[in-house]
Design a protein around this motif. Structure first.
Motif, mmCIF file in Angstrom:
data_model
loop_
_atom_site.group_PDB
_atom_site.id
_atom_site.type_symbol
_atom_site.label_atom_id
_atom_site.label_comp_id
_atom_site.label_asym_id
_atom_site.label_seq_id
_atom_site.Cartn_x
_atom_site.Cartn_y
_atom_site.Cartn_z
ATOM 1 N N PHE A 140 60.354 16.608 92.599
ATOM 2 C CA PHE A 140 61.347 15.655 92.045
ATOM 3 C C PHE A 140 61.450 15.428 90.486
ATOM 4 N N PHE A 141 60.392 15.180 89.967
ATOM 5 C CA PHE A 141 60.209 14.902 88.793
ATOM 6 C C PHE A 141 60.306 16.374 87.763
ATOM 7 N N ALA A 142 60.091 17.338 88.386
ATOM 8 C CA ALA A 142 60.413 18.456 87.669
ATOM 9 C C ALA A 142 61.640 18.890 87.334
ATOM 10 N N SER A 143 62.661 18.400 88.232
ATOM 11 C CA SER A 143 64.034 18.519 88.081
ATOM 12 C C SER A 143 64.447 17.429 87.041
ATOM 13 N N VAL A 144 63.836 16.342 87.033
ATOM 14 C CA VAL A 144 64.316 15.304 86.024
ATOM 15 C C VAL A 144 63.742 15.937 84.601
ATOM 16 N N TYR A 145 62.612 16.407 84.517
ATOM 17 C CA TYR A 145 62.159 17.030 83.347
ATOM 18 C C TYR A 145 63.034 18.257 82.763
ATOM 19 N N VAL A 146 63.668 19.045 83.783
ATOM 20 C CA VAL A 146 64.601 20.198 83.236
ATOM 21 C C VAL A 146 65.726 19.666 82.877
ATOM 22 N N ARG A 147 66.336 18.626 83.623
ATOM 23 C CA ARG A 147 67.467 18.074 82.713
ATOM 24 C C ARG A 147 67.272 17.419 81.350
ATOM 25 N N PHE A 148 66.236 17.120 81.313
ATOM 26 C CA PHE A 148 65.899 16.291 80.117
ATOM 27 C C PHE A 148 65.916 17.285 78.984
ATOM 28 N N ILE A 149 65.110 18.348 79.332
ATOM 29 C CA ILE A 149 65.134 19.475 78.428
ATOM 30 C C ILE A 149 66.314 20.319 78.205
ATOM 31 N N THR A 150 66.925 20.670 79.340
ATOM 32 C CA THR A 150 68.139 21.572 79.079
ATOM 33 C C THR A 150 69.396 20.860 79.055
ATOM 34 N N GLY A 151 69.590 19.682 79.594
ATOM 35 C CA GLY A 151 70.907 19.058 79.258
ATOM 36 C C GLY A 151 71.725 19.440 80.608
ATOM 37 N N ILE A 152 71.577 20.413 81.486
ATOM 38 C CA ILE A 152 72.183 20.580 82.686
ATOM 39 C C ILE A 152 72.042 19.812 83.657
ATOM 40 N N ASP A 153 73.273 19.566 84.394
ATOM 41 C CA ASP A 153 73.571 18.406 85.471
ATOM 42 C C ASP A 153 73.072 19.064 86.762
ATOM 43 N N TYR A 182 58.262 29.812 89.987
ATOM 44 C CA TYR A 182 59.021 28.592 89.968
ATOM 45 C C TYR A 182 60.265 28.611 88.895
ATOM 46 N N ALA A 183 59.750 28.964 87.628
ATOM 47 C CA ALA A 183 60.843 28.859 86.545
ATOM 48 C C ALA A 183 61.883 29.872 86.756
ATOM 49 N N THR A 210 55.880 25.178 108.941
ATOM 50 C CA THR A 210 54.916 24.989 110.056
ATOM 51 C C THR A 210 53.995 26.122 110.125
ATOM 52 N N ALA A 211 54.440 27.335 109.779
ATOM 53 C CA ALA A 211 53.486 28.601 110.219
ATOM 54 C C ALA A 211 53.263 29.517 108.904
ATOM 55 N N GLY A 212 52.059 30.259 108.615
ATOM 56 C CA GLY A 212 52.038 30.877 107.544
ATOM 57 C C GLY A 212 51.290 30.184 106.268
ATOM 58 N N THR A 213 51.562 30.710 105.246
ATOM 59 C CA THR A 213 50.473 30.001 104.079
ATOM 60 C C THR A 213 51.661 29.723 102.811
ATOM 61 N N SER A 214 51.618 28.569 102.252
ATOM 62 C CA SER A 214 52.375 28.586 101.123
ATOM 63 C C SER A 214 51.914 29.512 99.874
ATOM 64 N N LYS A 215 52.883 29.959 99.261
ATOM 65 C CA LYS A 215 52.644 30.761 97.948
ATOM 66 C C LYS A 215 52.550 29.841 96.583
ATOM 67 N N MET A 216 52.602 28.681 96.637
ATOM 68 C CA MET A 216 52.397 27.882 95.565
ATOM 69 C C MET A 216 51.372 27.629 94.822
ATOM 70 N N SER A 217 51.171 27.506 93.636
ATOM 71 C CA SER A 217 49.899 27.687 92.677
ATOM 72 C C SER A 217 50.024 26.822 91.580
ATOM 73 N N SER A 218 49.193 26.462 90.908
ATOM 74 C CA SER A 218 49.244 25.626 89.786
ATOM 75 C C SER A 218 49.641 26.580 88.624
ATOM 76 N N GLY A 219 49.408 27.915 88.551
ATOM 77 C CA GLY A 219 50.041 28.865 87.687
ATOM 78 C C GLY A 219 51.505 28.840 87.813
ATOM 79 N N LYS A 222 52.688 25.705 85.864
ATOM 80 C CA LYS A 222 52.723 25.857 84.385
ATOM 81 C C LYS A 222 53.755 26.763 83.750
ATOM 82 N N GLU A 223 53.987 27.812 84.513
ATOM 83 C CA GLU A 223 55.007 28.581 84.037
ATOM 84 C C GLU A 223 56.246 27.997 83.847
ATOM 85 N N ALA A 224 56.435 26.936 84.830
ATOM 86 C CA ALA A 224 57.741 26.253 84.906
ATOM 87 C C ALA A 224 57.930 25.289 83.734
#
Length: 243
Positions: A140-153, A182-183, A210-219, A222-224
């Motif tokens: 949620f706050f990633a999107s807040v951050y994106v709006r703050f930096i980029t100005g897109i609604d 992610y970015a 509910t099945a399989g493994t998430s591909k999310m990572s800290s890297g 960071k890229e985003a």
């Protein structure tokens, strides 16, 4: 020729891919499906190829060697879909976190005037199921951050459930889309808006896999985080012709 194609990138999705493909083909609109598989060692591609015999001319697969990133998978799929003249080009995960029934609503939003439609988790409150609170807050706050930096609604800037009209992807210089994690999703939305396209958000309920493994990572996060700043700086020196 059907006008809509759903691009689904896969890496080790054998638990989900057959159910997802069959579900898309039961929808009341004639969608085609393009799987971009990055050399899944679990046999995901083999399952898709077996299903191709059942869904000839509707199910396609492009195989790549090894994990090359979500962004490059979608760019590969976008170019393939443009070459095959689809009018509505969709992004969707294989793991049922995106409800295939919502493909119809995203498509309708583009028919009704949008150039791109986002399946948005945050346009009407927070509609996320089975995520830990830390993950919800980070997203949620990633999107807040994106709006703050980029100005897109855009309330859900990192959303990966999308419908693009072909003219959007033809207008964007896809070779200039640099991010792969992610970015990538942020960059595509930002660039579309900078070109003057109408980007709308359609409320969805996002349900964690509910099945399989998430591909999310800290890297990926960071890229985003750092990528958004770099993207904004680069945009100051770039001209965006109107779409």
């Amino acid at each position: 020729m059907p006008d809509s194609i759903v691009i689904i990138p896969t890496y080790n999705e054998k638990e989900n891919i057959e159910r997802m493909i069959r579900k898309v083909f039961t929808l009341p609109h004639d969608f085609h499906v393009l799987i971009i598989d990055d050399g899944s060692p679990d046999g995901t591609a083999k399952i898709v190829k077996q299903l191709q015999q059942e869904y000839q001319g509707k199910l396609f697969i492009e195989e790549r060697s090894g994990k090359q990133g979500l962004g490059t998978a979608y760019i590969h799929g976008f170019k393939w879909s443009i070459e095959h003249h689809y009018d509505f080009i969709f992004e969707m995960d294989a793991d049922f976190s995106h409800n295939p029934d919502d493909l119809l609503r995203l498509r309708q939003a583009c028919i009704d005037g949008a150039d791109a439609a986002i399946g948005s988790r945050y346009i009407k409150g927070v509609n996320v199921v089975n995520w830990p609170m830390s993950r919800v807050l980070m997203s949620f706050f990633a999107s807040v951050y994106v709006r703050f930096i980029t100005g897109i609604d855009v309330q859900d800037a990192t959303a990966g459930f999308m419908c693009y009209k072909r003219k959007v992807l033809e207008t964007l210089n896809l070779d200039k889309i640099k991010f792969v994690g992610y970015a990538f999703q942020i960059e595509m939305k930002y660039t579309s808006i900078k070109h003057g396209f109408i980007v709308t958000e359609v409320p969805i309920i996002f349900t964690d896999r509910t099945a399989g493994t998430s591909k999310m990572s800290s890297g990926i996060f960071k890229e985003a985080f750092f990528g958004v700043i770099q993207m904004k700086i680069n945009s100051v020196f770039r001209k965006y012709p109107e779409g």
